[in-house]
Design an enzyme around this catalytic site. Structure first.
Site, PDB file in Angstrom:
ATOM      1  N   CYS A   1       0.823  -1.208   0.000  1.00 10.85           N
ATOM      2  CA  CYS A   1       0.000   0.000   0.000  1.00 10.85           C
ATOM      3  C   CYS A   1       0.859   1.262   0.000  1.00 10.85           C
ATOM      4  O   CYS A   1       2.005   1.244   0.444  1.00 10.85           O
ATOM      5  CB  CYS A   1      -0.864   0.025   1.254  1.00 10.85           C
ATOM      6  SG  CYS A   1      -1.882  -1.422   1.454  1.00 10.85           S
TER       7      CYS A   1
ATOM      8  N   TRP B   1      -2.960  -2.647  -1.530  1.00 10.85           N
ATOM      9  CA  TRP B   1      -2.512  -3.991  -1.912  1.00 10.85           C
ATOM     10  C   TRP B   1      -3.248  -4.924  -0.965  1.00 10.85           C
ATOM     11  O   TRP B   1      -2.972  -4.941   0.237  1.00 10.85           O
ATOM     12  CB  TRP B   1      -0.996  -4.055  -1.729  1.00 10.85           C
ATOM     13  CG  TRP B   1      -0.337  -5.292  -2.237  1.00 10.85           C
ATOM     14  CD1 TRP B   1       0.034  -5.553  -3.528  1.00 10.85           C
ATOM     15  CD2 TRP B   1       0.100  -6.421  -1.464  1.00 10.85           C
ATOM     16  NE1 TRP B   1       0.655  -6.766  -3.602  1.00 10.85           N
ATOM     17  CE2 TRP B   1       0.711  -7.335  -2.350  1.00 10.85           C
ATOM     18  CE3 TRP B   1       0.030  -6.756  -0.116  1.00 10.85           C
ATOM     19  CZ2 TRP B   1       1.246  -8.544  -1.939  1.00 10.85           C
ATOM     20  CZ3 TRP B   1       0.560  -7.971   0.305  1.00 10.85           C
ATOM     21  CH2 TRP B   1       1.168  -8.850  -0.612  1.00 10.85           C
TER      22      TRP B   1
ATOM     23  N   LYS C   1      15.044 -13.468 -10.916  1.00  9.35           N
ATOM     24  CA  LYS C   1      14.691 -12.387 -11.847  1.00  9.35           C
ATOM     25  C   LYS C   1      13.732 -12.897 -12.894  1.00  9.35           C
ATOM     26  O   LYS C   1      12.732 -12.259 -13.192  1.00  9.35           O
ATOM     27  CB  LYS C   1      15.931 -11.811 -12.559  1.00  9.35           C
ATOM     28  CG  LYS C   1      16.873 -10.963 -11.745  1.00  9.35           C
ATOM     29  CD  LYS C   1      16.340  -9.602 -11.360  1.00  9.35           C
ATOM     30  CE  LYS C   1      15.547  -9.634 -10.084  1.00  9.35           C
ATOM     31  NZ  LYS C   1      16.156  -9.455  -8.830  1.00  9.35           N
TER      32      LYS C   1
ATOM     33  N   HIS D   1      22.009 -34.731  -8.122  1.00 10.47           N
ATOM     34  CA  HIS D   1      21.280 -35.270  -6.971  1.00 10.47           C
ATOM     35  C   HIS D   1      19.769 -35.102  -7.117  1.00 10.47           C
ATOM     36  O   HIS D   1      19.034 -35.225  -6.142  1.00 10.47           O
ATOM     37  CB  HIS D   1      21.758 -34.590  -5.686  1.00 10.47           C
ATOM     38  CG  HIS D   1      23.210 -34.827  -5.407  1.00 10.47           C
ATOM     39  ND1 HIS D   1      23.708 -36.054  -5.046  1.00 10.47           N
ATOM     40  CD2 HIS D   1      24.277 -33.997  -5.491  1.00 10.47           C
ATOM     41  CE1 HIS D   1      25.024 -35.970  -4.889  1.00 10.47           C
ATOM     42  NE2 HIS D   1      25.392 -34.727  -5.165  1.00 10.47           N
TER      43      HIS D   1
ATOM     44  N   ASN E   1      -1.766   1.881   5.837  1.00 11.43           N
ATOM     45  CA  ASN E   1      -0.854   0.820   5.386  1.00 11.43           C
ATOM     46  C   ASN E   1      -0.554  -0.069   6.583  1.00 11.43           C
ATOM     47  O   ASN E   1      -0.382   0.439   7.689  1.00 11.43           O
ATOM     48  CB  ASN E   1       0.481   1.397   4.903  1.00 11.43           C
ATOM     49  CG  ASN E   1       0.350   2.194   3.631  1.00 11.43           C
ATOM     50  OD1 ASN E   1      -0.732   2.267   3.049  1.00 11.43           O
ATOM     51  ND2 ASN E   1       1.448   2.806   3.208  1.00 11.43           N
ATOM     52  N   GLY E   2      -0.420  -1.364   6.361  1.00 15.92           N
ATOM     53  CA  GLY E   2      -0.086  -2.268   7.469  1.00 15.92           C
ATOM     54  C   GLY E   2      -1.242  -3.214   7.745  1.00 15.92           C
ATOM     55  O   GLY E   2      -2.179  -3.342   6.946  1.00 15.92           O
TER      56      GLY E   2
ATOM     57  N   LYS F   1       7.229  -3.617  -4.186  1.00 21.98           N
ATOM     58  CA  LYS F   1       8.624  -3.199  -4.128  1.00 21.98           C
ATOM     59  C   LYS F   1       9.223  -3.392  -2.738  1.00 21.98           C
ATOM     60  O   LYS F   1      10.313  -3.903  -2.582  1.00 21.98           O
ATOM     61  CB  LYS F   1       8.753  -1.742  -4.578  1.00 21.98           C
ATOM     62  CG  LYS F   1      10.191  -1.237  -4.624  1.00 21.98           C
ATOM     63  CD  LYS F   1      11.026  -2.029  -5.613  1.00 21.98           C
ATOM     64  CE  LYS F   1      12.485  -1.689  -5.560  1.00 21.98           C
ATOM     65  NZ  LYS F   1      13.297  -2.715  -6.250  1.00 21.98           N
TER      66      LYS F   1
ATOM     67  N   GLU G   1      19.875 -15.801  -8.180  1.00 23.10           N
ATOM     68  CA  GLU G   1      19.385 -14.463  -8.514  1.00 23.10           C
ATOM     69  C   GLU G   1      18.864 -14.418  -9.951  1.00 23.10           C
ATOM     70  O   GLU G   1      17.830 -13.808 -10.223  1.00 23.10           O
ATOM     71  CB  GLU G   1      20.511 -13.443  -8.275  1.00 23.10           C
ATOM     72  CG  GLU G   1      20.206 -12.010  -8.642  1.00 23.10           C
ATOM     73  CD  GLU G   1      19.005 -11.401  -7.922  1.00 23.10           C
ATOM     74  OE1 GLU G   1      18.485 -12.007  -6.968  1.00 23.10           O
ATOM     75  OE2 GLU G   1      18.579 -10.321  -8.353  1.00 23.10           O
TER      76      GLU G   1
ATOM     77  N   GLU H   1      10.187 -13.762 -11.378  1.00 20.54           N
ATOM     78  CA  GLU H   1       9.339 -12.692 -10.838  1.00 20.54           C
ATOM     79  C   GLU H   1       8.798 -11.752 -11.908  1.00 20.54           C
ATOM     80  O   GLU H   1       7.702 -11.222 -11.744  1.00 20.54           O
ATOM     81  CB  GLU H   1       9.987 -11.933  -9.668  1.00 20.54           C
ATOM     82  CG  GLU H   1      11.215 -11.133  -9.958  1.00 20.54           C
ATOM     83  CD  GLU H   1      11.743 -10.421  -8.703  1.00 20.54           C
ATOM     84  OE1 GLU H   1      12.882  -9.971  -8.743  1.00 20.54           O
ATOM     85  OE2 GLU H   1      11.014 -10.303  -7.701  1.00 20.54           O
TER      86      GLU H   1
ATOM     87  N   ARG I   1       5.188   0.345  -6.252  1.00 18.68           N
ATOM     88  CA  ARG I   1       5.206  -0.489  -5.047  1.00 18.68           C
ATOM     89  C   ARG I   1       4.247  -1.679  -5.164  1.00 18.68           C
ATOM     90  O   ARG I   1       4.311  -2.594  -4.362  1.00 18.68           O
ATOM     91  CB  ARG I   1       4.823   0.354  -3.827  1.00 18.68           C
ATOM     92  CG  ARG I   1       5.806   1.483  -3.550  1.00 18.68           C
ATOM     93  CD  ARG I   1       5.257   2.410  -2.476  1.00 18.68           C
ATOM     94  NE  ARG I   1       5.049   1.689  -1.237  1.00 18.68           N
ATOM     95  CZ  ARG I   1       5.928   1.600  -0.254  1.00 18.68           C
ATOM     96  NH1 ARG I   1       7.079   2.211  -0.369  1.00 18.68           N
ATOM     97  NH2 ARG I   1       5.661   0.927   0.823  1.00 18.68           N
TER      98      ARG I   1
HETATM   99  C1  AGP Z   1      13.922  -8.532  -5.770  1.00 18.26           C
HETATM  100  O1  AGP Z   1      13.870  -8.560  -7.144  1.00 18.26           O
HETATM  101  C2  AGP Z   1      12.667  -8.723  -5.088  1.00 18.26           C
HETATM  102  N1  AGP Z   1      11.608  -7.990  -5.594  1.00 18.26           N
HETATM  103  C3  AGP Z   1      12.685  -9.012  -3.612  1.00 18.26           C
HETATM  104  O2  AGP Z   1      13.182 -10.312  -3.496  1.00 18.26           O
HETATM  105  C4  AGP Z   1      13.476  -8.096  -2.647  1.00 18.26           C
HETATM  106  O3  AGP Z   1      14.832  -8.213  -2.877  1.00 18.26           O
HETATM  107  C5  AGP Z   1      13.127  -8.470  -1.194  1.00 18.26           C
HETATM  108  O4  AGP Z   1      11.769  -8.254  -0.973  1.00 18.26           O
HETATM  109  C6  AGP Z   1      13.960  -7.721  -0.183  1.00 18.26           C
HETATM  110  O5  AGP Z   1      13.782  -6.350  -0.292  1.00 18.26           O
HETATM  111  P1  AGP Z   1      14.737  -5.328   0.430  1.00 18.26           P
HETATM  112  O6  AGP Z   1      16.096  -5.478  -0.171  1.00 18.26           O
HETATM  113  O7  AGP Z   1      14.126  -3.988   0.148  1.00 18.26           O
HETATM  114  O8  AGP Z   1      14.734  -5.667   1.878  1.00 18.26           O
END
Ligand code: AGP
Length: 608
Positions: free
Chosen positions: A2, A74, A485, A504, A100-101, A603, A481, A488, A27
């Site tokens: 949010c 959200w 990427k 394995h 928010n929260g 985000k 990583e 996501e 976000r």
């Molecule tokens: C990264 O591409 C992600 N969207 C996510 O994994 C992110 O790295 C994670 O939520 C941690 O966020 P931060 O680094 O702001 O703590």
């Protein structure tokens, strides 16, 4: 997650609120709304869907309101719908709130309020807040808000407006970021500085438990115990250009291409070539503790956790200090053992991730030293840490983290070199490593110069529904990583594995339809990864390899190769991850995905 933006001043509020909401879109959200104070009355507009939808709704409003609050939601409690969108109002329509929260005891509060005769219009946890304030109103909203929040369990960032005090905005935070922007004869409230950066860079950060009352000319802040809190105005150095796309199709692409600069910014003024070390001012206070550390724990989430894994390799190899890396979400709840000589590092781009913040507070409760590696200056994790290092990557708007990751790894490299030089790393070796690190941004630039070749390579991958990413040693976290990427932003199922683990289990997946991305740059275990590639080839799997320029052996076994420049093994992740970021980006574009705002993602994940 949010987002909140609020405005009080001489400007017409709607454009300010809409601009703020647009800037919060990155976000992640599913509905949007606003409340305006118009001639002493409250006007509410809200809708499911995008901010542009809300924009259409308010287009013909001809509002002259100079005060309003707005929100992107959200969904957590109740489906995305205009009924559940914020703002929410009390029974009489005198108050409007955005939040928010998560209110954890909302069921108990709701039962109490229903008994008192309140009826609810939404399925949200938020709505209980506004009814609770209505129930307890005593003639002063600030005081009432303060009293009500004592009854609330959970997290919140709140902005509240009222017909009773129509020239005020009230704000409060606990566990969810909220800040106030100061202009001339105007104030802003926002959950994220990017929402108001267009108007001001004078920021006042609210701390947990604080509540604020904003008028055009004044700001007063009270503590949880209702005492006045003097607040400092901080100038932040980000500007509007930094949060705009600057001609790129997406923020993610812009941020990938910014990496030469962001890495240079992370290094600037921090390398000491003469002494073969790094100087990190935010750690100076803890040099003794670091030197005598028996163990370092690094905790983080998602991409930042991948950076932490590379940090583990770096610190153990260069400084010889044992390192443990743990997901913050697990760390915070499993009663971690933190000994006297342990140091806990937290890595977070946003500095607001709820799980990482939880790990920070758990460490502090146990008396441990907490050092942050953050990007967002003034973020909660940055402020609550005992010390730390900013990565200076600049604002990262794309939900998929790219430049923050490479800068995190670079900062961890500097921490490892600094610790190494305090321990057993020789001057000569230190100098050599520092020189190599200083060249990394230029090597990344070389990879970016060949970025166009990856468009064609994405053509190979974008029809696949699965992909395996393999790497070893320092490049195992790069495999994780790369896979993250891809999944996501393109929704292609991808798994990262240490290459040797393939035999394995995952090797069962290999056939002519399985696409495997192998990170196979030269290092001490190059021959081992060569064998892993041969094993895939023997099973007719399709192979994309990231190799060093001129490599012939892996090339012969692969369908496609991406060539990258050579560097010391320690720093190869920073270079090798860049083509994987580009690959994920182009696959997502070819699949027609919303790259900057992937489905279901946010985000900064400010709820558990
Ligand atoms: C990264 O591409 C992600 N969207 C996510 O994994 C992110 O790295 C994670 O939520 C941690 O966020 P931060 O680094 O702001 O703590």
């Amino acid at each position: 997650m949010c987002g909140i933006v609020g405005y009080i001043g001489n400007r017409v509020a709607i454009p300010v609120l809409l601009d703020g909401l647009h800037r919060l879109e990155y976000r992640g959200y599913d509905s949007a709304g606003m409340a305006l104070i118009e001639n002493g009355d409250i006007v509410i507009k809200k809708t499911k869907g995008k901010v542009s939808e809300l924009q259409r709704m308010v287009k013909n409003l001809r509002s002259d309101a100079r005060l309003g609050i707005a929100h992107t939601r959200w969904a957590t409690h109740g489906e995305p719908s205009s009924r559940n969108a914020h703002p929410h109002t009390d029974s009489r329509g005198d108050l409007a709130i955005v939040h928010n929260g998560i209110i954890e005891n909302y069921n108990a509060l709701k039962t109490y309020l229903i008994d008192k005769g309140h009826s609810f219009k939404s399925e949200t946890d938020t709505e209980v807040l506004v009814h609770l304030i209505e129930e307890h109103y005593n003639g002063s909203l600030l005081e009432t808000l303060s009293q009500c929040l004592v009854e609330v369990q959970g997290t919140y960032g709140i902005a509240l407006v009222s017909k009773k005090e129509p020239d005020r905005i009230f704000a409060a935070r606990r566990g969810s970021p909220l800040l106030i922007g100061k202009g001339k004869g105007e104030y802003f409230v926002a959950s994220d500085v990017s929402a108001i950066l267009r108007y001001t860079n004078e920021i006042i950060y609210l701390e947990d438990g604080e509540i604020a009352e904003l008028s055009k000319e004044d700001l007063s802040v009270k503590s949880a115990s209702y005492e006045d809190v003097p607040k400092k105005v901080q100038q932040i150095s980000w500007n509007l250009d930094m949060i705009e796309k600057d001609g790129h199709a997406h923020f993610m692409l812009k941020e990938i291409h910014e990496q030469t600069t962001s890495l240079q910014n992370a290094i600037r003024g921090r390398l000491n070539f003469e002494e073969g070390t790094a100087r990190l001012d935010g750690l100076l206070k803890f040099m003794d503790e670091l030197e005598n550390a028996h163990r370092i724990i690094i905790t983080a989430c998602g991409t930042s956790w991948h950076a932490a894994l590379i940090g583990e390799y770096l610190i153990e190899e260069l400084a010889g200090i044992p390192v443990e890396v743990e997901y913050a979400s697990e760390f915070r709840y499993r009663s971690p053992i933190i000994n006297k000589n342990d140091i806990v590092f937290l890595i977070s781009q946003s500095g607001e991730t709820a799980d990482t913040l939880g790990a920070l507070r758990e460490t502090k409760r146990k008396g441990g030293i907490v050092l942050g590696v953050c990007n967002v200056v003034g973020s909660t994790i940055a402020r609550e840490s005992d010390g730390g290092v900013y990565i200076h990557a600049g604002p990262e708007i794309g939900v998929a983290s790219t430049k923050a990751f490479t800068s995190q790894v670079l900062v961890l490299s500097m921490i490892a070199i600094m610790l190494g030089r305090m321990k057993n790393l020789s001057l000569d070796r230190g100098r050599q490593i520092v020189r190599a690190l200083a060249e990394v941004p230029q090597l990344v630039q070389k990879v970016l110069a060949g970025a166009d070749t990856i468009v064609a390579i994405a053509e190979e991958l974008y029809r696949s529904n699965n992909a395996l990413y393999l790497g070893r040693g320092y490049n195992f976290p790069v495999a994780l990583e790369g896979a993250l990427k891809l999944k996501e932003i393109s929704y292609v199922h991808a798994e990262g594995y240490p290459a040797a683990e393939m035999k394995h289990g995952p090797i069962a997946l290999i056939d002519e339809n399985m696409f495997t991305v192998v990170i196979a740059t030269k290092d001490a275990i190059y021959d081992k990864i060569l064998s892993n590639v041969a094993e895939i080839r023997a099973r007719k799997g399709r192979i994309l390899s990231v190799v060093n320029r001129g490599d012939k052996r892996i090339k012969e076994l692969s369908d496609v190769v991406i060539e990258v420049p050579e560097t010391l093994t320690f720093f190869s992740p920073i270079i090798n991850v860049v083509p994987l970021q580009l690959l994920a980006y182009h696959v997502a574009v070819k699949r027609g995905c919303n790259v900057d705002q992937p489905r279901n993602l946010a985000k900064s994940v400010t709820v558990e």
